[in-house]
Enzyme design. Structure first.
Site, PDB file in Angstrom:
ATOM      1  N   ASP A   1       0.825  -1.211   0.000  1.00  0.00           N
ATOM      2  CA  ASP A   1       0.000   0.000   0.000  1.00  0.00           C
ATOM      3  C   ASP A   1       0.855   1.255   0.000  1.00  0.00           C
ATOM      4  O   ASP A   1       0.673   2.167  -0.807  1.00  0.00           O
ATOM      5  CB  ASP A   1      -0.883   0.042   1.256  1.00  0.00           C
ATOM      6  CG  ASP A   1      -2.203  -0.671   1.088  1.00  0.00           C
ATOM      7  OD1 ASP A   1      -2.865  -0.462   0.066  1.00  0.00           O
ATOM      8  OD2 ASP A   1      -2.578  -1.430   1.992  1.00  0.00           O
TER       9      ASP A   1
ATOM     10  N   ASP B   1     -11.601   6.243  -1.689  1.00  0.00           N
ATOM     11  CA  ASP B   1     -12.378   5.104  -2.187  1.00  0.00           C
ATOM     12  C   ASP B   1     -13.248   5.486  -3.373  1.00  0.00           C
ATOM     13  O   ASP B   1     -13.446   4.685  -4.294  1.00  0.00           O
ATOM     14  CB  ASP B   1     -13.314   4.560  -1.087  1.00  0.00           C
ATOM     15  CG  ASP B   1     -12.584   3.952   0.084  1.00  0.00           C
ATOM     16  OD1 ASP B   1     -11.699   3.117  -0.148  1.00  0.00           O
ATOM     17  OD2 ASP B   1     -12.905   4.310   1.231  1.00  0.00           O
TER      18      ASP B   1
ATOM     19  N   THR C   1      -8.049  -4.080   0.802  1.00  0.00           N
ATOM     20  CA  THR C   1      -6.789  -4.665   1.258  1.00  0.00           C
ATOM     21  C   THR C   1      -6.996  -6.051   1.877  1.00  0.00           C
ATOM     22  O   THR C   1      -6.170  -6.941   1.706  1.00  0.00           O
ATOM     23  CB  THR C   1      -6.098  -3.738   2.280  1.00  0.00           C
ATOM     24  OG1 THR C   1      -5.959  -2.439   1.716  1.00  0.00           O
ATOM     25  CG2 THR C   1      -4.732  -4.263   2.660  1.00  0.00           C
TER      26      THR C   1
ATOM     27  N   GLU D   1      -4.419   7.292   0.973  1.00  0.00           N
ATOM     28  CA  GLU D   1      -5.003   6.686   2.165  1.00  0.00           C
ATOM     29  C   GLU D   1      -3.975   6.500   3.275  1.00  0.00           C
ATOM     30  O   GLU D   1      -4.276   6.661   4.454  1.00  0.00           O
ATOM     31  CB  GLU D   1      -5.603   5.322   1.806  1.00  0.00           C
ATOM     32  CG  GLU D   1      -6.131   4.569   3.008  1.00  0.00           C
ATOM     33  CD  GLU D   1      -6.671   3.191   2.658  1.00  0.00           C
ATOM     34  OE1 GLU D   1      -7.277   2.564   3.534  1.00  0.00           O
ATOM     35  OE2 GLU D   1      -6.475   2.743   1.517  1.00  0.00           O
TER      36      GLU D   1
ATOM     37  N   ASP E   1      -7.343  -0.801  -2.823  1.00  0.00           N
ATOM     38  CA  ASP E   1      -8.663  -0.854  -2.205  1.00  0.00           C
ATOM     39  C   ASP E   1      -9.028  -2.318  -1.983  1.00  0.00           C
ATOM     40  O   ASP E   1      -8.655  -3.180  -2.783  1.00  0.00           O
ATOM     41  CB  ASP E   1      -9.683  -0.177  -3.123  1.00  0.00           C
ATOM     42  CG  ASP E   1     -11.032  -0.014  -2.452  1.00  0.00           C
ATOM     43  OD1 ASP E   1     -11.074   0.530  -1.335  1.00  0.00           O
ATOM     44  OD2 ASP E   1     -12.040  -0.430  -3.043  1.00  0.00           O
TER      45      ASP E   1
ATOM     46  N   ASP F   1      -6.046   5.597  -3.773  1.00  0.00           N
ATOM     47  CA  ASP F   1      -6.227   4.418  -2.917  1.00  0.00           C
ATOM     48  C   ASP F   1      -5.326   3.341  -3.506  1.00  0.00           C
ATOM     49  O   ASP F   1      -5.643   2.746  -4.534  1.00  0.00           O
ATOM     50  CB  ASP F   1      -7.682   3.959  -2.904  1.00  0.00           C
ATOM     51  CG  ASP F   1      -7.930   2.927  -1.803  1.00  0.00           C
ATOM     52  OD1 ASP F   1      -6.940   2.353  -1.295  1.00  0.00           O
ATOM     53  OD2 ASP F   1      -9.102   2.688  -1.455  1.00  0.00           O
TER      54      ASP F   1
END
Length: 374
Positions: A54, A301, A158, A79, A156, A153
């Site tokens: 991420d 998101d 995860t 994020e 997304d 993101d």
């Protein structure tokens, strides 16, 4: 705009490559998972994870887009915090460096001195992806990069990425869970109004090629100043009498489930993982509506898929606001202002919930039904 879109498509594919590399190295992947805590924790889940994948993906996108469009540098948000704690308890700020060697050295500190893993990740970050077929034409929108901001993101859904279940996607069918729900989302908005004007969605795990390696798929859309363009064709309208189809989170409130089951029919209410994937299902015509009554999604998101929906004539409205107005289309989500009364990630929550739709008539029908719920 065409130049910006091409850069975003390229970095999204680079991001997908990083996501695939991390899953291919199982021993490495197990080391990458780290639980979010405090203000960065998503209240919806008992456990909410952030991974090095991420963070690396987010910072890679920020690095390459900022290099191409330096005037956007302070408005490329994501994020994740780019602080990562390694197994030795040392906090390392993850950035993408000028060279692969420098990036590998920094990642080695995160990975407790694992030079092999660090080199593998650095190579994926700095490696140019295969040519991405953009077919964007000559998009012309009268806004300079200095007027735009970006929400990222990096992965997304995860939890689906971590779990790694491999599902076979059936053409024309919504699939509730699995690796395909994990998406890279990059959305562009106007700083002045918060209007989402461009979005890129990359699905890193769309299918496996004959050699057994995962391949991805990308989608993009632009909607601004009368210009609408999208890589997705507008889906055909459902046959008359088939009813609306809604996709929800399994944790949705019982009253909302009941209202939509009465409207759509029980067989036309389905459940799926990942906010981005559920909105993608609406974009692709696999569902007519995605309804979420709680504030458990965030600007990162929804920004990218919102732009695609707008390009196709749809949108995403605030669930709570839309219930209280005769014109629910006017309650569109915006992306430029934080909720200053909140802390951490909650500053950027879609606090009133959301409804994603393609057809305005379907939105109106759903809101009418939801207004009647107990």
């Amino acid at each position: 705009m065409a130049a910006l879109l091409k850069v975003l498509l390229r970095v999204a594919e680079k991001a997908a490559n990083v996501a695939r590399v991390c899953r291919q190295e199982a021993p490495l992947f197990e080391l990458l998972v780290q639980e979010k805590t405090g203000d960065d924790k998503n209240k919806k889940f008992v456990q909410d994870f952030k991974t090095l994948a991420d963070v690396v993906i987010q910072e890679m996108i920020r690095h390459y887009v900022g290099a191409e469009f330096p005037e956007m540098g302070g408005f490329i948000q994501g994020e994740e915090s780019n602080k990562f704690e390694n197994g030795l308890g040392e906090s390392v700020v993850v950035t993408v460096c000028a060279s692969e060697t420098e990036t590998a050295a920094l990642l080695e500190a995160v990975l407790d001195g694992d030079s092999t893993a660090a080199a593998l990740l650095a190579k994926a970050i700095h490696q140019d992806p295969a040519a991405v077929d953009t077919n964007t034409g000559d998009l012309s929108i009268p806004h300079s990069p200095s007027e735009l901001g970006i929400w990222i993101d990096p992965i997304d859904a995860t939890s689906q990425y971590i779990e790694g279940r491999e599902m076979v996607l059936e053409e024309g069918h919504l699939s509730p869970s699995g690796l395909h729900c994990a998406l890279v989302l990059i959305g562009v908005y106007l700083r002045s109004t918060g209007e989402p004007i461009m979005g890129v969605i990359n699905q890193p795990f769309n299918y496996k090629d004959p050699s057994g390696r995962w391949q991805g798929k990308h989608f993009w859309g632009v909607s601004c100043e009368g210009v609408r363009a999208c890589s997705v064709s507008l889906p055909e309208s459902p046959a008359e009498g088939t009813g609306l189809r809604a996709v929800l989170s399994s944790s949705e409130k019982p009253a909302v489930k009941k209202a939509l089951a009465s409207l759509c029919g029980p067989d036309n209410v389905t459940y799926a993982s990942g906010a981005g994937y559920k909105i993608l299902c609406v974009i692709l015509g696999l569902a007519d509506l995605y309804v979420l009554s709680e504030g458990s999604t965030f600007k990162w998101d929804s920004c990218a898929p919102h732009a695609l929906l707008r390009a196709l004539g749809g949108g995403i409205v605030d669930y709570t606001e839309s219930l209280g107005t005769p014109e629910p289309r006017g309650a569109q989500l915006t992306y430029h202002q934080p909720r200053t009364q909140n802390k951490g990630a909650d500053c950027w929550a879609n606090q009133g919930g959301l409804v994603a739709y393609l057809d305005c008539k379907a939105l109106g029908t759903a809101i009418e039904a939801l207004n009647l719920k107990p």
